[in-house]
Motif scaffolding. Structure first.
Motif, PDB file in Angstrom:
ATOM      1  N   HIS A  29       0.911  -1.068   0.026  1.00  0.00           N
ATOM      2  CA  HIS A  29       0.044  -0.069  -0.083  1.00  0.00           C
ATOM      3  C   HIS A  29       0.844   1.076  -0.081  1.00  0.00           C
ATOM      4  CE1 HIS A  29      -4.046  -1.651   1.693  1.00  0.00           C
ATOM      5  NE2 HIS A  29      -3.683  -2.364   0.528  1.00  0.00           N
ATOM      6  N   LEU A  30       1.894   1.272   0.801  1.00  0.00           N
ATOM      7  CA  LEU A  30       2.955   2.373   1.087  1.00  0.00           C
ATOM      8  C   LEU A  30       3.374   2.507  -0.105  1.00  0.00           C
ATOM      9  CD1 LEU A  30       3.951   2.055   4.559  1.00  0.00           C
ATOM     10  CD2 LEU A  30       2.650   3.965   3.965  1.00  0.00           C
ATOM     11  N   LYS A  31       4.048   1.437  -0.803  1.00  0.00           N
ATOM     12  CA  LYS A  31       5.061   1.379  -1.931  1.00  0.00           C
ATOM     13  C   LYS A  31       4.328   1.750  -3.359  1.00  0.00           C
ATOM     14  CE  LYS A  31       8.685  -0.855  -2.025  1.00  0.00           C
ATOM     15  NZ  LYS A  31       9.685  -2.179  -1.874  1.00  0.00           N
ATOM     16  N   HIS A  32       2.873   1.434  -3.378  1.00  0.00           N
ATOM     17  CA  HIS A  32       2.157   1.497  -4.570  1.00  0.00           C
ATOM     18  C   HIS A  32       2.405   2.816  -5.360  1.00  0.00           C
ATOM     19  CE1 HIS A  32      -1.263   0.541  -7.105  1.00  0.00           C
ATOM     20  NE2 HIS A  32      -1.697   1.677  -6.992  1.00  0.00           N
ATOM     21  N   CYS A  33       1.985   4.217  -4.675  1.00  0.00           N
ATOM     22  CA  CYS A  33       2.464   5.377  -5.223  1.00  0.00           C
ATOM     23  C   CYS A  33       2.564   6.312  -4.131  1.00  0.00           C
ATOM     24  CB  CYS A  33       1.598   5.642  -6.410  1.00  0.00           C
ATOM     25  SG  CYS A  33      -0.259   6.132  -5.937  1.00  0.00           S
ATOM     26  N   TRP A  34       3.032   7.651  -4.381  1.00  0.00           N
ATOM     27  CA  TRP A  34       2.806   8.780  -3.742  1.00  0.00           C
ATOM     28  C   TRP A  34       2.661   9.866  -4.369  1.00  0.00           C
ATOM     29  CZ3 TRP A  34       8.390   8.272  -1.062  1.00  0.00           C
ATOM     30  CH2 TRP A  34       9.460   8.541  -1.818  1.00  0.00           C
ATOM     31  N   LEU A  47      -3.150   4.775   2.698  1.00  0.00           N
ATOM     32  CA  LEU A  47      -2.961   3.605   3.467  1.00  0.00           C
ATOM     33  C   LEU A  47      -4.130   2.403   3.175  1.00  0.00           C
ATOM     34  CD1 LEU A  47      -2.011   5.225   6.934  1.00  0.00           C
ATOM     35  CD2 LEU A  47      -0.387   4.047   5.285  1.00  0.00           C
ATOM     36  N   ARG A  48      -5.532   3.191   3.470  1.00  0.00           N
ATOM     37  CA  ARG A  48      -6.363   2.134   3.112  1.00  0.00           C
ATOM     38  C   ARG A  48      -7.866   2.709   3.164  1.00  0.00           C
ATOM     39  NH1 ARG A  48      -5.088   1.997   8.507  1.00  0.00           N
ATOM     40  NH2 ARG A  48      -3.610   0.017   8.218  1.00  0.00           N
ATOM     41  N   SER A  49      -8.862   2.122   2.776  1.00  0.00           N
ATOM     42  CA  SER A  49     -10.345   2.765   2.763  1.00  0.00           C
ATOM     43  C   SER A  49     -10.962   1.737   3.483  1.00  0.00           C
ATOM     44  CB  SER A  49     -10.722   3.056   1.188  1.00  0.00           C
ATOM     45  OG  SER A  49     -10.615   1.722   0.629  1.00  0.00           O
ATOM     46  N   GLY A  50     -12.183   2.100   3.892  1.00  0.00           N
ATOM     47  CA  GLY A  50     -13.088   1.430   4.449  1.00  0.00           C
ATOM     48  C   GLY A  50     -13.975   0.431   3.302  1.00  0.00           C
ATOM     49  N   ARG A  51     -14.546  -0.549   3.991  1.00  0.00           N
ATOM     50  CA  ARG A  51     -15.203  -1.546   3.329  1.00  0.00           C
ATOM     51  C   ARG A  51     -16.753  -1.222   3.107  1.00  0.00           C
ATOM     52  NH1 ARG A  51     -12.357  -7.201   4.545  1.00  0.00           N
ATOM     53  NH2 ARG A  51     -13.570  -7.718   2.608  1.00  0.00           N
ATOM     54  N   GLN A  58     -11.213   7.306   3.700  1.00  0.00           N
ATOM     55  CA  GLN A  58      -9.704   6.796   3.517  1.00  0.00           C
ATOM     56  C   GLN A  58      -8.940   7.228   4.739  1.00  0.00           C
ATOM     57  OE1 GLN A  58      -9.154   6.005   0.249  1.00  0.00           O
ATOM     58  NE2 GLN A  58     -11.431   5.995   0.019  1.00  0.00           N
ATOM     59  N   ASP A  59      -7.776   6.486   4.763  1.00  0.00           N
ATOM     60  CA  ASP A  59      -6.529   7.014   5.677  1.00  0.00           C
ATOM     61  C   ASP A  59      -5.313   7.106   4.774  1.00  0.00           C
ATOM     62  OD1 ASP A  59      -8.116   6.238   7.719  1.00  0.00           O
ATOM     63  OD2 ASP A  59      -7.252   4.369   8.201  1.00  0.00           O
ATOM     64  N   PHE A  60      -4.680   8.068   5.224  1.00  0.00           N
ATOM     65  CA  PHE A  60      -3.182   8.331   4.291  1.00  0.00           C
ATOM     66  C   PHE A  60      -2.346   8.711   5.515  1.00  0.00           C
ATOM     67  CE2 PHE A  60      -6.572   9.948   1.209  1.00  0.00           C
ATOM     68  CZ  PHE A  60      -5.858   9.762   0.122  1.00  0.00           C
ATOM     69  N   LEU A  61      -1.203   8.627   5.104  1.00  0.00           N
ATOM     70  CA  LEU A  61       0.143   9.098   5.657  1.00  0.00           C
ATOM     71  C   LEU A  61       0.670  10.319   5.043  1.00  0.00           C
ATOM     72  CD1 LEU A  61       2.453   8.867   7.393  1.00  0.00           C
ATOM     73  CD2 LEU A  61       3.564   7.225   5.873  1.00  0.00           C
ATOM     74  N   LEU A  62       0.604  11.472   5.983  1.00  0.00           N
ATOM     75  CA  LEU A  62       1.222  12.617   5.486  1.00  0.00           C
ATOM     76  C   LEU A  62       2.545  12.615   6.355  1.00  0.00           C
ATOM     77  CD1 LEU A  62       1.116  15.207   3.797  1.00  0.00           C
ATOM     78  CD2 LEU A  62       0.246  16.373   5.791  1.00  0.00           C
ATOM     79  N   TYR A  72      -7.176  10.908   8.511  1.00  0.00           N
ATOM     80  CA  TYR A  72      -8.463  10.229   8.216  1.00  0.00           C
ATOM     81  C   TYR A  72      -9.392  11.384   7.468  1.00  0.00           C
ATOM     82  CZ  TYR A  72      -6.622   8.097  12.324  1.00  0.00           C
ATOM     83  OH  TYR A  72      -5.869   7.250  13.143  1.00  0.00           O
ATOM     84  N   ILE A  73      -9.665  10.619   6.223  1.00  0.00           N
ATOM     85  CA  ILE A  73     -10.551  11.720   5.604  1.00  0.00           C
ATOM     86  C   ILE A  73     -11.594  10.927   4.655  1.00  0.00           C
ATOM     87  CG2 ILE A  73      -8.996  11.658   3.482  1.00  0.00           C
ATOM     88  CD1 ILE A  73      -9.358  14.780   3.270  1.00  0.00           C
ATOM     89  N   THR A  74     -12.675  11.730   4.357  1.00  0.00           N
ATOM     90  CA  THR A  74     -13.831  11.061   3.626  1.00  0.00           C
ATOM     91  C   THR A  74     -13.597  11.825   2.031  1.00  0.00           C
ATOM     92  OG1 THR A  74     -15.175  11.034   5.352  1.00  0.00           O
ATOM     93  CG2 THR A  74     -16.321  10.761   3.371  1.00  0.00           C
ATOM     94  N   GLY A  75     -13.773  10.719   1.122  1.00  0.00           N
ATOM     95  CA  GLY A  75     -13.609  11.345  -0.326  1.00  0.00           C
ATOM     96  C   GLY A  75     -14.628  10.731  -1.106  1.00  0.00           C
ATOM     97  N   SER A  76     -15.183  11.206  -2.025  1.00  0.00           N
ATOM     98  CA  SER A  76     -16.245  10.866  -3.115  1.00  0.00           C
ATOM     99  C   SER A  76     -15.894  11.432  -4.497  1.00  0.00           C
ATOM    100  CB  SER A  76     -17.503  10.980  -2.472  1.00  0.00           C
ATOM    101  OG  SER A  76     -17.941  12.565  -2.358  1.00  0.00           O
TER     102      SER A  76
END
Length: 136
Positions: A29-34, A47-51, A58-62, A72-76
């Protein structure tokens, strides 16, 4: 310089193995892209998204100058017109370390800059007709 989307390089330099353990996320997940700004020494990595019904969460690493900040953020995304996509990001939650030298407002500003380039799918979300909107 500014943020760019690209496949991850320098995973060892940025300690991705330790970050993978810290955030309990698979290394791929981390190495996929940035989305990275090398001049400012900042990157954003998904990092990941909910199911199912929580998929928009969505969870991200900044990562900023060696300091990991969990986002922790919501995207659509919606199609505004044929071929024109609008991605909306809202409700950011930030785990900013107490001794971090930048303010919450500065972190949000950098997060917005990174998400404008990330759009909705990082390196693989290359649609040029994509607008990013923030509700925060």
């Amino acid at each position: 310089m500014s943020f760019v989307r690209e496949p991850v390089s320098d995973a060892e330099k940025y300690g991705f193995e330790a970050l993978s353990k810290m955030f309990r996320t698979p290394m791929f997940h981390l190495k996929h892209c940035w989305t990275i700004d090398r001049e400012q020494n900042i990157f954003l990595s998904w990092l990941r998204s909910g199911r199912e019904e929580y998929f928009a969460e969505q969870d991200f690493l900044l990562w900023w100058d060696g300091v990991p900040i969990k986002v922790y953020i919501t995207g659509s995304s919606t199609e505004d017109s044929p071929g024109k996509i609008v991605t909306t990001w809202e409700s950011p939650g930030l785990d900013i370390p107490e001794n971090f030298q930048h303010t919450r407002e500065e972190v949000i500003c950098v997060l917005k800059d990174a998400l404008k380039v990330f759009k909705s799918a990082g390196y693989y979300g290359q649609q040029e007709d994509r607008t990013v909107v923030f509700k925060f």
